[in-house]
Design a protein around this motif. Structure first.
Motif, short mmCIF file in Angstrom:
data_model
loop_
_atom_site.label_atom_id
_atom_site.label_comp_id
_atom_site.label_asym_id
_atom_site.label_seq_id
_atom_site.Cartn_x
_atom_site.Cartn_y
_atom_site.Cartn_z
N LYS A 176 -27.21 14.85 32.78
CA LYS A 176 -25.83 15.13 33.18
C LYS A 176 -24.87 14.39 32.26
O LYS A 176 -23.83 14.94 31.88
CB LYS A 176 -25.62 14.72 34.64
N SER A 177 -25.19 13.17 31.88
CA SER A 177 -24.28 12.41 31.00
C SER A 177 -24.19 13.05 29.62
O SER A 177 -23.13 13.02 28.99
CB SER A 177 -24.72 10.95 30.90
N LYS A 178 -25.28 13.65 29.15
CA LYS A 178 -25.22 14.33 27.84
C LYS A 178 -24.31 15.55 27.92
O LYS A 178 -23.53 15.82 27.01
CB LYS A 178 -26.62 14.72 27.40
N ARG A 179 -24.41 16.30 29.01
CA ARG A 179 -23.53 17.45 29.21
C ARG A 179 -22.07 16.98 29.30
O ARG A 179 -21.18 17.53 28.67
CB ARG A 179 -23.94 18.19 30.49
N ASP A 180 -21.83 15.93 30.11
CA ASP A 180 -20.47 15.42 30.28
C ASP A 180 -19.91 14.89 28.96
O ASP A 180 -18.73 15.13 28.64
CB ASP A 180 -20.46 14.31 31.34
#
Length: 164
Positions: A130-134
């Motif tokens: 999720k942090s990579k997407r964000d």
């Protein structure tokens, strides 16, 4: 190469998809490398257009892949065999590539696919992916939308855009 071990899948359409996506990614790479030299609205609009072109090509490929290759993979490989290859491919991706793929695939579609194909847990999603997407959205998508279309940047009180 993995599917080709047991299935003849690299037909003309699949090769064309791979080439189109590679060309779009290479074009984006060139544009991003020259970003610091030109921050004009027109230049950034070109990058936004390139991202949209890349998104369309990836989504067309993924749809074809889901409709043809995924059922064949399920028929000719065990879940354990497929999971091992999916994990290997994910480990080869840079954080930006992973973030881009998740962002343009859509969170729900990505999570559903990954939970089924690689056994992805909610914990892995929350702690890593999720942090990579964000990060991709904050550092690439939002600044381009702001400059090219005037879309306000989301509040990033503890996260700063590293692009600028």
């Amino acid at each position: 190469p993995f599917l080709a071990e047991r299935i003849n899948i690299m037909n003309g359409k699949m090769k064309e998809h791979h080439l189109d996506i590679r060309q779009a990614a290479d074009g984006l790479d060139v544009q991003m490398k020259s970003l610091k030299a030109s921050r004009s609205k027109e230049f950034l609009q070109g990058i936004q257009n390139s991202f949209e072109e890349y998104q369309n090509k990836v989504l067309r490929y993924l749809e074809d892949d889901e409709n043809t290759n995924l059922p064949l993979m399920h028929a000719y490989f065990t879940p354990a065999e497929a999971r091992k290859v999916v994990q290997k491919l994910l480990n080869l991706m840079s954080p930006v590539e992973m973030g881009s793929l998740i962002f343009y695939t859509g969170e729900e579609s990505w999570f559903e696919f990954m939970a089924e194909e690689s056994g992805l847990s909610c914990f892995s999603w929350i702690c890593s992916l999720k942090s990579k997407r964000d990060d991709f959205e904050i550092n690439y998508v939002q600044p381009l939308a702001f400059v090219t279309r005037g879309v306000p940047l989301a509040s990033t009180s503890f996260i700063q855009c590293s692009l600028w």
